[in-house]
Design an enzyme around this catalytic site. Structure first.
Site, PDB file in Angstrom:
ATOM      1  N   HIS A   1      49.047  27.901  48.310  1.00 48.45           N
ATOM      2  CA  HIS A   1      50.203  26.996  48.349  1.00 48.45           C
ATOM      3  C   HIS A   1      50.348  26.415  49.747  1.00 48.45           C
ATOM      4  O   HIS A   1      50.098  27.096  50.729  1.00 48.45           O
ATOM      5  CB  HIS A   1      51.481  27.747  47.977  1.00 48.45           C
TER       6      HIS A   1
ATOM      7  N   TYR B   1      63.193  28.354  46.317  1.00 52.06           N
ATOM      8  CA  TYR B   1      64.258  29.262  46.751  1.00 52.06           C
ATOM      9  C   TYR B   1      65.573  28.488  46.592  1.00 52.06           C
ATOM     10  O   TYR B   1      65.759  27.472  47.256  1.00 52.06           O
ATOM     11  CB  TYR B   1      64.085  29.643  48.221  1.00 52.06           C
TER      12      TYR B   1
ATOM     13  N   PRO C   1      63.255  41.254  50.095  1.00 54.21           N
ATOM     14  CA  PRO C   1      62.070  40.469  49.715  1.00 54.21           C
ATOM     15  C   PRO C   1      62.179  38.962  49.942  1.00 54.21           C
ATOM     16  O   PRO C   1      61.198  38.244  49.739  1.00 54.21           O
ATOM     17  CB  PRO C   1      61.916  40.774  48.216  1.00 54.21           C
TER      18      PRO C   1
ATOM     19  N   LYS D   1      57.778  39.584  52.976  1.00 58.89           N
ATOM     20  CA  LYS D   1      57.051  40.213  54.087  1.00 58.89           C
ATOM     21  C   LYS D   1      56.562  41.639  53.826  1.00 58.89           C
ATOM     22  O   LYS D   1      55.694  42.140  54.552  1.00 58.89           O
ATOM     23  CB  LYS D   1      57.958  40.268  55.336  1.00 58.89           C
TER      24      LYS D   1
ATOM     25  N   TYR E   1      57.559  32.180  58.075  1.00 54.77           N
ATOM     26  CA  TYR E   1      57.206  32.436  56.672  1.00 54.77           C
ATOM     27  C   TYR E   1      55.706  32.678  56.523  1.00 54.77           C
ATOM     28  O   TYR E   1      55.295  33.621  55.847  1.00 54.77           O
ATOM     29  CB  TYR E   1      57.653  31.252  55.819  1.00 54.77           C
TER      30      TYR E   1
HETATM   31  P1  FAD Z   1      53.889  51.507  48.348  1.00 63.34           P
HETATM   32  O1  FAD Z   1      53.345  50.319  47.650  1.00 63.34           O
HETATM   33  O2  FAD Z   1      55.245  51.991  47.978  1.00 63.34           O
HETATM   34  O3  FAD Z   1      52.845  52.673  48.128  1.00 63.34           O
HETATM   35  C1  FAD Z   1      53.132  54.016  48.422  1.00 63.34           C
HETATM   36  C2  FAD Z   1      52.305  54.914  47.523  1.00 63.34           C
HETATM   37  O4  FAD Z   1      52.559  56.259  47.867  1.00 63.34           O
HETATM   38  C3  FAD Z   1      52.699  54.756  46.066  1.00 63.34           C
HETATM   39  O5  FAD Z   1      51.547  54.564  45.286  1.00 63.34           O
HETATM   40  C4  FAD Z   1      53.401  56.060  45.738  1.00 63.34           C
HETATM   41  O6  FAD Z   1      53.238  56.446  44.382  1.00 63.34           O
HETATM   42  C5  FAD Z   1      52.723  57.015  46.685  1.00 63.34           C
HETATM   43  N1  FAD Z   1      53.514  58.208  47.007  1.00 63.34           N
HETATM   44  C6  FAD Z   1      54.841  58.297  47.211  1.00 63.34           C
HETATM   45  N2  FAD Z   1      55.207  59.548  47.457  1.00 63.34           N
HETATM   46  C7  FAD Z   1      54.078  60.281  47.432  1.00 63.34           C
HETATM   47  C8  FAD Z   1      53.821  61.647  47.609  1.00 63.34           C
HETATM   48  N3  FAD Z   1      54.793  62.512  47.877  1.00 63.34           N
HETATM   49  N4  FAD Z   1      52.546  62.084  47.520  1.00 63.34           N
HETATM   50  C9  FAD Z   1      51.528  61.209  47.246  1.00 63.34           C
HETATM   51  N5  FAD Z   1      51.736  59.902  47.060  1.00 63.34           N
HETATM   52  C10 FAD Z   1      52.991  59.435  47.158  1.00 63.34           C
HETATM   53  N6  FAD Z   1      57.817  42.847  48.621  1.00 63.34           N
HETATM   54  C11 FAD Z   1      57.756  41.512  48.595  1.00 63.34           C
HETATM   55  O7  FAD Z   1      57.277  40.947  49.581  1.00 63.34           O
HETATM   56  N7  FAD Z   1      58.182  40.811  47.491  1.00 63.34           N
HETATM   57  C12 FAD Z   1      58.691  41.445  46.375  1.00 63.34           C
HETATM   58  O8  FAD Z   1      59.047  40.794  45.383  1.00 63.34           O
HETATM   59  C13 FAD Z   1      58.781  42.831  46.366  1.00 63.34           C
HETATM   60  N8  FAD Z   1      59.261  43.513  45.297  1.00 63.34           N
HETATM   61  C14 FAD Z   1      59.335  44.875  45.343  1.00 63.34           C
HETATM   62  C15 FAD Z   1      59.858  45.585  44.262  1.00 63.34           C
HETATM   63  C16 FAD Z   1      59.976  46.975  44.306  1.00 63.34           C
HETATM   64  C17 FAD Z   1      60.547  47.734  43.114  1.00 63.34           C
HETATM   65  C18 FAD Z   1      59.585  47.671  45.474  1.00 63.34           C
HETATM   66  C19 FAD Z   1      59.745  49.187  45.557  1.00 63.34           C
HETATM   67  C20 FAD Z   1      59.048  46.965  46.543  1.00 63.34           C
HETATM   68  C21 FAD Z   1      58.926  45.568  46.492  1.00 63.34           C
HETATM   69  N9  FAD Z   1      58.384  44.839  47.574  1.00 63.34           N
HETATM   70  C22 FAD Z   1      58.321  43.506  47.538  1.00 63.34           C
HETATM   71  C23 FAD Z   1      57.864  45.470  48.748  1.00 63.34           C
HETATM   72  C24 FAD Z   1      56.357  45.659  48.676  1.00 63.34           C
HETATM   73  O9  FAD Z   1      55.950  45.864  47.359  1.00 63.34           O
HETATM   74  C25 FAD Z   1      56.054  46.819  49.583  1.00 63.34           C
HETATM   75  O10 FAD Z   1      56.389  46.452  50.897  1.00 63.34           O
HETATM   76  C26 FAD Z   1      54.608  47.315  49.528  1.00 63.34           C
HETATM   77  O11 FAD Z   1      54.348  47.897  48.279  1.00 63.34           O
HETATM   78  C27 FAD Z   1      54.350  48.308  50.641  1.00 63.34           C
HETATM   79  O12 FAD Z   1      53.128  48.953  50.461  1.00 63.34           O
HETATM   80  P2  FAD Z   1      52.956  50.467  50.885  1.00 63.34           P
HETATM   81  O13 FAD Z   1      51.533  50.771  50.604  1.00 63.34           O
HETATM   82  O14 FAD Z   1      53.499  50.684  52.231  1.00 63.34           O
HETATM   83  O15 FAD Z   1      53.908  51.291  49.922  1.00 63.34           O
HETATM   84  C1  PHB Z   2      56.939  36.974  44.212  1.00 62.46           C
HETATM   85  O1  PHB Z   2      56.153  36.104  43.780  1.00 62.46           O
HETATM   86  O2  PHB Z   2      57.093  38.061  43.643  1.00 62.46           O
HETATM   87  C2  PHB Z   2      57.731  36.684  45.425  1.00 62.46           C
HETATM   88  C3  PHB Z   2      57.494  35.525  46.138  1.00 62.46           C
HETATM   89  C4  PHB Z   2      58.246  35.255  47.274  1.00 62.46           C
HETATM   90  C5  PHB Z   2      59.222  36.148  47.670  1.00 62.46           C
HETATM   91  C6  PHB Z   2      59.451  37.315  46.953  1.00 62.46           C
HETATM   92  C7  PHB Z   2      58.702  37.584  45.829  1.00 62.46           C
HETATM   93  O3  PHB Z   2      59.980  35.853  48.755  1.00 62.46           O
END
Ligand code: FAD
Ligand code: PHB
Length: 392
Positions: A72, A200, A291, A295, A383
């Site tokens: 995009h 947005y 979100p 980021k 962004y």
């Molecule tokens: P995570 O993806 O959370 O991965 C952590 C992993 O550790 C998971 O697989 C979990 O199962 C595992 N784990 C946890 N505890 C334990 C344990 N005790 N032992 C072993 N394993 C464990 N960001 C955006 O930019 N846009 C969005 O729309 C957006 N939507 C989101 C919706 C939800 C419901 C959530 C929770 C987050 C969202 N985020 C979004 C944020 C984004 O998804 C996260 O920042 C990203 O997943 C971070 O990656 P990570 O690997 O740090 O953590």
């Molecule tokens: C998404 O596509 O899930 C999305 C995109 C932009 C955002 C948050 C979520 O700021």
């Protein structure tokens, strides 16, 4: 079991770290609480900064991303019937890519498999020990009962609700937290997007976002109260509200079968430092952003880029200077992203403080974005994300 780096969590942070370490010939084992299909099917973020895409390419895990990702050049802001295009690429020379976190995680798990990196799913009772000793180790319950993984360093990539951050003794960390009084109701629908770029939208009823996953799948969000019960949102109510908040004369949101919906609370959180002894935190384990700035996933990937370089210098040359700076280096981008995510959130969400003052400030800021290229450029630069650097 023995390995060089024990990684807790197979999300984007843990998996990317394992691959970055392998590229430096450093062994690791990834321990994950959930099963593989749960991790691969968890619906979350969708917008990748160019830094993230570049890193996936460097790692050689971008074949599907390059084929199916949707590049995009900008986004739209919409309010009171007006639509403003922010031409990100024109303003910054950088692009953003829509590619679901589910896809990213699937590609990373496949690559770990192909490269012989051990990812142990469904391990229970993970606990980290000896963090400030010479013999850090991780215990967990696997198929064969209690197991022990000895390692030289531990990476806590286990998300916000993981076990690594709480294992750091009291008094070491400073935690900064802000909980927003609202959340996002998100849906995935079998509906061709009727927009070419993300929208947005500011609206009297609350914020709404039009995103997508493919030419056939739309991803849409509505601001709702933080404790909203999804049962109060039958599909017709969701579409009605999306049309009200996003629609303009002669144009509608494309509707279709909703196949996933959920409510996510919104929070800002940072812990400092992102390290204790031989434990290094990365991604959501150390910080959460609302979100609105897209980021979360990108920050997680940036953390492990810095961490892998620092661990690389430690194991290759015995040089600990980057490990010692890891937390400070990572936190620079984390706080920049916190500020931007908070700015986008405060700009676009209904504030519900009973005062009309906040809404008037929001409209004044949107008007400034319309009038001022400097304001648009500032938004665009934040962004798309500033270029990756060794200390940022
Ligand atoms: P995570 O993806 O959370 O991965 C952590 C992993 O550790 C998971 O697989 C979990 O199962 C595992 N784990 C946890 N505890 C334990 C344990 N005790 N032992 C072993 N394993 C464990 N960001 C955006 O930019 N846009 C969005 O729309 C957006 N939507 C989101 C919706 C939800 C419901 C959530 C929770 C987050 C969202 N985020 C979004 C944020 C984004 O998804 C996260 O920042 C990203 O997943 C971070 O990656 P990570 O690997 O740090 O953590
Ligand atoms: C998404 O596509 O899930 C999305 C995109 C932009 C955002 C948050 C979520 O700021």
């Amino acid at each position: 079991m023995k390995t060089t780096v024990g990684i807790v969590g197979a999300g984007p942070a843990g998996l990317t770290l394992a691959l970055l370490l392998r590229a430096r010939e450093i062994d690791s084992v990834v321990l994950e609480r959930r099963d593989r299909s749960y991790v691969e099917e968890r619906v979350r973020a969708g917008l990748l900064e160019q830094n993230t895409v570049d890193l996936m390419r460097e790692l050689g895990v971008a074949a599907r991303l390059d084929q199916e990702g949707l590049p995009h050049d900008g986004v739209y802001l919409r309010w009171q019937g007006q639509t403003l295009h922010i031409p990100m690429t024109e303003l910054t020379g950088r692009t953003i890519t829509i590619y679901g976190q589910q896809q990213v995680v699937r590609d990373l798990i496949d690559a770990c498999g192909e490269r012989g990196i051990e990812v142990r799913f469904e391990v229970e009772d993970v606990a980290v020990h000896g963090l400030d000793s010479d013999s850090p180790h991780i215990t967990f319950a696997g198929e064969g009962g209690e197991e022990r993984l000895d390692c030289e360093l531990i990476a806590g990539c286990d998300g916000f609700h993981g076990v690594c951050r709480p294992a750091i003794p009291a008094g070491v960390l400073t935690e900064y937290e802000y909980e927003y009084p609202f959340g996002w109701l998100g849906i995935l629908a079998e509906a061709a997007p009727t927009t070419d770029e993300l929208i947005y939208a500011w609206h009297e009823h609350g914020f709404s976002l039009y995103s997508m996953r493919s030419p056939e799948i739309s991803r849409l969000y509505l601001q709702v109260p933080a404790d909203e019960d999804i049962a109060d949102w039958p599909d017709e109510r969701i579409w009605e509200e999306l049309q009200a908040r996003l629609g303009v004369d002669g144009w509608r949101v494309g509707e279709g079968r909703i196949f996933d919906k959920g409510v996510t609370p919104m929070r800002s959180f940072v812990c400092e430092p992102m390290q204790f002894g031989r434990l290094f935190l990365a991604g959501d384990a150390a910080h959460i952003v609302p979100p609105t700035g897209a980021k979360g996933l990108n920050l997680a990937v940036n953390d492990v880029r810095l961490l892998a370089a620092a661990m690389g210098a430690h194991f290759a040359d015995g040089d600990d200077s980057l490990l010692e700076r890891y937390s400070a280096d990572a936190l620079r981008r984390v706080w920049r992203a916190q500020d931007f995510s908070n700015f986008m959130t405060q700009l676009l969400h209904r504030l519900d403080d009973g005062e009309p003052f906040g809404a008037r400030l929001q409209l004044a800021r949107l008007e400034q974005l319309k009038r001022s290229e400097a304001a648009r450029r500032n938004l665009a630069e934040n962004y798309v994300g500033l270029p990756a650097a060794p200390d940022f």
